[in-house]
Design a protein around this motif. Structure first.
Motif, PDB file in Angstrom:
ATOM      1  N   GLY A 122      39.531  46.222  41.317  1.00 47.83           N
ATOM      2  CA  GLY A 122      40.174  47.523  41.426  1.00 47.83           C
ATOM      3  C   GLY A 122      40.886  47.984  40.170  1.00 47.83           C
ATOM      4  N   ARG A 123      41.277  49.259  40.192  1.00 48.95           N
ATOM      5  CA  ARG A 123      42.049  49.819  39.084  1.00 48.95           C
ATOM      6  C   ARG A 123      43.523  49.523  39.284  1.00 48.95           C
ATOM      7  NH1 ARG A 123      40.928  55.925  37.876  1.00 48.95           N
ATOM      8  NH2 ARG A 123      42.376  55.352  36.211  1.00 48.95           N
ATOM      9  N   PRO A 124      44.275  49.437  38.206  1.00 47.43           N
ATOM     10  CA  PRO A 124      45.709  49.135  38.322  1.00 47.43           C
ATOM     11  C   PRO A 124      46.442  50.229  39.098  1.00 47.43           C
ATOM     12  CG  PRO A 124      44.960  48.854  36.063  1.00 47.43           C
ATOM     13  CD  PRO A 124      43.847  49.534  36.798  1.00 47.43           C
ATOM     14  N   PRO A 125      47.211  49.869  40.133  1.00 49.67           N
ATOM     15  CA  PRO A 125      47.975  50.874  40.869  1.00 49.67           C
ATOM     16  C   PRO A 125      49.248  51.251  40.120  1.00 49.67           C
ATOM     17  CG  PRO A 125      48.407  48.715  41.774  1.00 49.67           C
ATOM     18  CD  PRO A 125      47.365  48.524  40.698  1.00 49.67           C
TER      19      PRO A 125
ATOM     20  N   LEU B 151      53.128  38.685  37.867  1.00 48.64           N
ATOM     21  CA  LEU B 151      52.055  38.589  36.877  1.00 48.64           C
ATOM     22  C   LEU B 151      51.172  39.831  36.915  1.00 48.64           C
ATOM     23  CD1 LEU B 151      50.486  36.867  34.801  1.00 48.64           C
ATOM     24  CD2 LEU B 151      49.208  35.902  36.735  1.00 48.64           C
ATOM     25  N   ALA B 152      50.788  40.267  38.110  1.00 47.66           N
ATOM     26  CA  ALA B 152      49.911  41.436  38.248  1.00 47.66           C
ATOM     27  C   ALA B 152      50.582  42.699  37.729  1.00 47.66           C
ATOM     28  CB  ALA B 152      49.513  41.611  39.713  1.00 47.66           C
ATOM     29  N   SER B 153      51.849  42.892  38.043  1.00 45.75           N
ATOM     30  CA  SER B 153      52.531  44.107  37.580  1.00 45.75           C
ATOM     31  C   SER B 153      52.683  44.100  36.065  1.00 45.75           C
ATOM     32  CB  SER B 153      53.902  44.229  38.250  1.00 45.75           C
ATOM     33  OG  SER B 153      54.739  43.139  37.894  1.00 45.75           O
ATOM     34  N   TRP B 154      52.894  42.930  35.463  1.00 51.21           N
ATOM     35  CA  TRP B 154      53.031  42.849  34.006  1.00 51.21           C
ATOM     36  C   TRP B 154      51.688  43.090  33.317  1.00 51.21           C
ATOM     37  CZ3 TRP B 154      51.137  39.264  30.325  1.00 51.21           C
ATOM     38  CH2 TRP B 154      51.707  39.397  29.051  1.00 51.21           C
ATOM     39  N   LEU B 155      50.625  42.461  33.826  1.00 52.43           N
ATOM     40  CA  LEU B 155      49.313  42.606  33.215  1.00 52.43           C
ATOM     41  C   LEU B 155      48.758  44.017  33.378  1.00 52.43           C
ATOM     42  CD1 LEU B 155      47.528  39.290  34.224  1.00 52.43           C
ATOM     43  CD2 LEU B 155      48.235  39.963  31.930  1.00 52.43           C
ATOM     44  N   ARG B 156      49.025  44.639  34.507  1.00 48.20           N
ATOM     45  CA  ARG B 156      48.389  45.907  34.828  1.00 48.20           C
ATOM     46  C   ARG B 156      49.293  47.108  34.597  1.00 48.20           C
ATOM     47  NH1 ARG B 156      44.087  45.297  39.539  1.00 48.20           N
ATOM     48  NH2 ARG B 156      42.778  45.964  37.821  1.00 48.20           N
ATOM     49  N   GLY B 157      50.522  46.849  34.186  1.00 47.44           N
ATOM     50  CA  GLY B 157      51.420  47.953  33.886  1.00 47.44           C
ATOM     51  C   GLY B 157      51.949  48.673  35.113  1.00 47.44           C
TER      52      GLY B 157
ATOM     53  N   ILE C 110      45.640  34.604  31.077  1.00 50.35           N
ATOM     54  CA  ILE C 110      45.022  35.884  31.408  1.00 50.35           C
ATOM     55  C   ILE C 110      45.454  36.978  30.443  1.00 50.35           C
ATOM     56  CG2 ILE C 110      44.801  37.649  33.213  1.00 50.35           C
ATOM     57  CD1 ILE C 110      45.078  35.490  35.272  1.00 50.35           C
ATOM     58  N   SER C 111      46.693  36.875  29.950  1.00 49.32           N
ATOM     59  CA  SER C 111      47.175  37.920  29.044  1.00 49.32           C
ATOM     60  C   SER C 111      46.389  37.942  27.741  1.00 49.32           C
ATOM     61  CB  SER C 111      48.660  37.693  28.744  1.00 49.32           C
ATOM     62  OG  SER C 111      48.843  36.466  28.064  1.00 49.32           O
ATOM     63  N   THR C 112      45.747  36.830  27.378  1.00 50.83           N
ATOM     64  CA  THR C 112      44.942  36.807  26.160  1.00 50.83           C
ATOM     65  C   THR C 112      43.517  37.308  26.395  1.00 50.83           C
ATOM     66  OG1 THR C 112      44.175  34.538  26.553  1.00 50.83           O
ATOM     67  CG2 THR C 112      46.254  34.824  25.331  1.00 50.83           C
ATOM     68  N   LEU C 113      43.133  37.440  27.687  1.00 51.47           N
ATOM     69  CA  LEU C 113      41.755  37.813  27.992  1.00 51.47           C
ATOM     70  C   LEU C 113      41.601  39.234  28.505  1.00 51.47           C
ATOM     71  CD1 LEU C 113      40.635  34.531  29.821  1.00 51.47           C
ATOM     72  CD2 LEU C 113      40.233  35.152  27.431  1.00 51.47           C
ATOM     73  N   GLN C 114      42.659  39.749  29.125  1.00 52.90           N
ATOM     74  CA  GLN C 114      42.516  41.040  29.820  1.00 52.90           C
ATOM     75  C   GLN C 114      43.314  42.124  29.110  1.00 52.90           C
ATOM     76  OE1 GLN C 114      42.612  40.961  34.032  1.00 52.90           O
ATOM     77  NE2 GLN C 114      43.693  42.906  34.212  1.00 52.90           N
ATOM     78  N   THR C 115      42.670  43.224  28.908  1.00 57.38           N
ATOM     79  CA  THR C 115      43.369  44.376  28.354  1.00 57.38           C
ATOM     80  C   THR C 115      43.763  45.300  29.483  1.00 57.38           C
ATOM     81  OG1 THR C 115      41.276  45.536  28.049  1.00 57.38           O
ATOM     82  CG2 THR C 115      42.098  44.256  26.187  1.00 57.38           C
ATOM     83  N   ARG C 116      44.835  45.998  29.301  1.00 57.76           N
ATOM     84  CA  ARG C 116      45.311  46.901  30.340  1.00 57.76           C
ATOM     85  C   ARG C 116      44.440  48.147  30.416  1.00 57.76           C
ATOM     86  NH1 ARG C 116      51.929  46.815  29.709  1.00 57.76           N
ATOM     87  NH2 ARG C 116      52.187  44.603  30.151  1.00 57.76           N
ATOM     88  N   ARG C 117      44.043  48.460  31.647  1.00 54.26           N
ATOM     89  CA  ARG C 117      43.304  49.692  31.887  1.00 54.26           C
ATOM     90  C   ARG C 117      44.276  50.772  32.323  1.00 54.26           C
ATOM     91  NH1 ARG C 117      38.884  47.514  35.989  1.00 54.26           N
ATOM     92  NH2 ARG C 117      40.504  45.944  36.353  1.00 54.26           N
ATOM     93  N   PRO C 118      43.866  52.029  32.220  1.00 52.23           N
ATOM     94  CA  PRO C 118      44.784  53.108  32.597  1.00 52.23           C
ATOM     95  C   PRO C 118      45.188  52.997  34.065  1.00 52.23           C
ATOM     96  CG  PRO C 118      42.893  53.947  31.378  1.00 52.23           C
ATOM     97  CD  PRO C 118      42.598  52.521  31.686  1.00 52.23           C
ATOM     98  N   LEU C 119      46.428  53.320  34.337  1.00 53.54           N
ATOM     99  CA  LEU C 119      46.925  53.315  35.705  1.00 53.54           C
ATOM    100  C   LEU C 119      46.241  54.390  36.528  1.00 53.54           C
ATOM    101  CD1 LEU C 119      50.784  52.941  35.243  1.00 53.54           C
ATOM    102  CD2 LEU C 119      49.240  51.236  36.203  1.00 53.54           C
ATOM    103  N   GLU C 120      46.041  54.083  37.814  1.00 55.36           N
ATOM    104  CA  GLU C 120      45.594  55.090  38.755  1.00 55.36           C
ATOM    105  C   GLU C 120      46.853  55.740  39.329  1.00 55.36           C
ATOM    106  OE1 GLU C 120      42.870  55.527  42.790  1.00 55.36           O
ATOM    107  OE2 GLU C 120      43.077  53.585  41.795  1.00 55.36           O
TER     108      GLU C 120
ATOM    109  N   TYR D 124      50.893  29.112  33.412  1.00 51.83           N
ATOM    110  CA  TYR D 124      49.602  28.994  32.742  1.00 51.83           C
ATOM    111  C   TYR D 124      48.796  30.284  32.860  1.00 51.83           C
ATOM    112  CZ  TYR D 124      44.729  27.728  31.998  1.00 51.83           C
ATOM    113  OH  TYR D 124      43.434  27.708  31.570  1.00 51.83           O
ATOM    114  N   LEU D 125      48.738  30.810  34.097  1.00 50.98           N
ATOM    115  CA  LEU D 125      47.988  32.046  34.311  1.00 50.98           C
ATOM    116  C   LEU D 125      48.533  33.183  33.466  1.00 50.98           C
ATOM    117  CD1 LEU D 125      47.411  31.955  38.174  1.00 50.98           C
ATOM    118  CD2 LEU D 125      45.668  31.770  36.399  1.00 50.98           C
ATOM    119  N   TRP D 126      49.844  33.265  33.401  1.00 50.01           N
ATOM    120  CA  TRP D 126      50.493  34.313  32.619  1.00 50.01           C
ATOM    121  C   TRP D 126      50.001  34.291  31.170  1.00 50.01           C
ATOM    122  CZ3 TRP D 126      55.035  37.002  34.679  1.00 50.01           C
ATOM    123  CH2 TRP D 126      55.557  37.940  33.790  1.00 50.01           C
ATOM    124  N   ARG D 127      50.015  33.094  30.569  1.00 53.66           N
ATOM    125  CA  ARG D 127      49.625  32.965  29.161  1.00 53.66           C
ATOM    126  C   ARG D 127      48.127  33.146  28.982  1.00 53.66           C
ATOM    127  NH1 ARG D 127      53.178  30.496  25.712  1.00 53.66           N
ATOM    128  NH2 ARG D 127      51.437  29.605  24.561  1.00 53.66           N
TER     129      ARG D 127
END
Length: 507
Positions: free
Chosen positions: A129-132, A151-157, A28-38, A23-26
């Motif tokens: 925080g920013r995506p690591p 989930l975090a690695s997929w959403l945050r790249g 959150i992916s519709t709500l959050q855009t990926r920010r640039p990696l740090e 559920y979270l996967w589906r």
């Protein structure tokens, strides 16, 4: 940064455990855009006490030394190593401590604990925080960690690295049995959410071969054997003297007929300084290079050490029974007046660590000391801070490992630490132990209390005055190269050297 979470209270989380990650996967992916990696950053996830996770602390130091901004996510508890606390570029993000599980109601309350952990991790890894650039996660525990880091690695790249220390479901099986439905769910969960990653790290070749074959792991697959950092070394008599002046908590319980007399700061149970130099000793013993040099006492007891988490996967009863046999044999030899090379020394067994079974085991062994009137053996438990632990190992005569491995695929970190201090071991045998301990070369391998007792007698007969089998084992350790090992490990590198050779190419 402490995270406050909402406590859950219903057992329906057993079902949620499976459905919520999807559920979270589906959602959150519709709500959050990926920010640039740090770039040049890593988040290290330990769903446990950070200070009791040495391998992950070593990872953190190595990343920081390589120029990474390093965040450690885990629980606050034991004080981490001083070198980690002072390393630049490291910050701690502490999770809220989950509720303790009542032993008899484990199945009922386990889902509540998982729910609290899940919410904490979602907040720590996805919301703040920013995506690591990299997420490195310790496994086990697997639930809910693996699903959340995926989930975090997929959403945050971020690139996910899974460090396989053991198998979580096999540890759960020790409590519930292999066929319990929760064990089957845990195995499915671990296989499903652990299958894919940028890289998989393994503590043994056996674990790599098993998981690659059975679970078809996807991603880079690399064995990173545990190795101690360079601060682990054989302690000098001077270092041992300073240590035993600082940590004497077990001394008041050692009777005068067992332990030699102690007169701090001139003497400890293991060491002594010439009386003419005693006045120069103070709180910072030997901090000055001109301070007197200590020596080991000829009347010292043999110091044998074991480190344990006091859980079901280590049978401390084996050690207790071996100590009973040692006591009986030492009495027999003393009664026969065998003051020869075959005489046995008094044996001080020190067990370090914290865990749920500690009190019951220690009550048992202390009861035996009293009821059977032990004269030659004492067993004491103590907690040693991270800064003093290498010195205690380095000041000991022999190590004992009771690690049996729930999966038979991991290796005992305690033995790695002991080898780093030039300390031979007696180790309980299991499937892949020979990747670390070579029987008769850097230690001895046992399978029963009888065998362990015989090894203690064999190694310590004549100690400390005579040349012993223990000295022969110790000769396999060299201060500059570490223990000699089989052809499978042609060199014994420090953690830093090993990490730079294996992990840096991934980064």
């Amino acid at each position: 940064m402490t995270v406050h979470v909402v406590d859950a209270s219903d057992v329906f989380w057993t079902i949620v455990l499976i459905l919520l990650p999807i559920y979270l996967w589906r959602r959150i992916s519709t709500l959050q855009t990926r920010r640039p990696l740090e770039l040049r950053s890593v988040t290290i996830v330990v769903l446990g006490d950070i200070g009791r996770s040495p391998r992950m602390m070593y990872h953190a130091e190595s990343f920081a030394k390589d120029g990474f901004e390093t965040t450690i996510v885990g629980y606050k508890g034991t004080t981490p190593t001083p070198s980690l606390l002072t390393a630049p570029g490291i910050r701690f993000q502490y999770l809220s401590t989950p509720p303790k599980l009542p032993g008899k109601l484990f199945v009922l309350f386990a889902p509540i604990k998982v729910a609290v952990q899940l919410l904490s991790l979602v907040y720590a890894l996805i919301v703040v925080g920013r995506p690591p650039e990299f997420i490195l996660v310790q496994n086990p525990p697997s639930i809910p960690t693996l699903a959340i880091v995926q989930l975090a690695s997929w959403l945050r790249g971020s690139k996910l690295i899974i460090d396989w220390h053991n198998l979580g479901y096999s540890i759960l099986a020790l409590k519930l049995g292999q066929n319990h439905f929760l064990v089957r769910i845990a195995k499915w969960f671990e296989r499903t959410f652990g299958r894919s990653a940028y890289a998989h790290l393994f503590v043994t070749n056996a674990m790599k071969e098993r998981l690659v074959h059975d679970w078809d792991l996807q991603g880079l697959k690399i064995v990173l054997h545990d190795r101690p950092p360079t601060r682990f070394h054989r302690a000098s008599a001077t270092e041992a003297h300073e240590l035993f002046l600082r940590i004497p908590p077990f001394l008041p319980t050692l009777s005068s007929d067992f332990a030699p007399s102690v007169h701090p700061p001139r003497s400890t149970i293991r060491t002594t300084v010439e009386s003419g130099h005693a006045s120069s000793l103070g709180a910072d013993v030997f901090s000055d290079s001109s301070s007197p040099v200590a020596s080991f006492r000829p009347d010292r007891p043999a110091l044998v050490i074991s480190s344990t988490s006091w859980t079901e996967d280590e049978d401390f009863g084996i050690l207790i029974n071996a100590l009973k046999m040692y006591e009986l044999e030492a009495k027999r030899r003393a009664t026969a007046n065998q003051r020869t090379k075959s005489s046995l020394p008094r044996l001080l067994m020190v067990v370090t660590g914290k865990g749920p079974l500690r009190d019951s085991y220690m009550q048992r062994v202390l009861g035996l000391e009293k009821s059977e009137k032990w004269q030659w053996v004492r067993c004491r438990s103590m907690w040693v801070e991270a800064a003093d632990y290498p010195l205690l190992l380095g000041a000991s005569d022999l190590g004992v490992s009771l690690h049996s491995s729930s999966s038979a695929l991991d290796l005992p970190m305690k033995v790695v630490d002991m080898f780093g201090c030039g300390l031979p071991v007696c180790a309980l045998d299991f499937a892949c132990l020979d990747e670390l301990v070579q029987d008769g070369q850097n230690g001895l391998v046992f399978t029963s209390a009888d065998q362990l007792a015989n090894q203690l007698m064999e190694l310590l007969s004549g100690f400390p005055a005579e040349k012993t089998k223990l000295d022969q084992l110790r000769s396999h350790f060299d201060a500059s190269e570490g223990p000699r090992t089989s052809s499978a490990h042609r060199t014994w590198l420090s953690w830093e050297e090993n990490w730079n050779a294996v992990i840096k190419p991934l980064l």
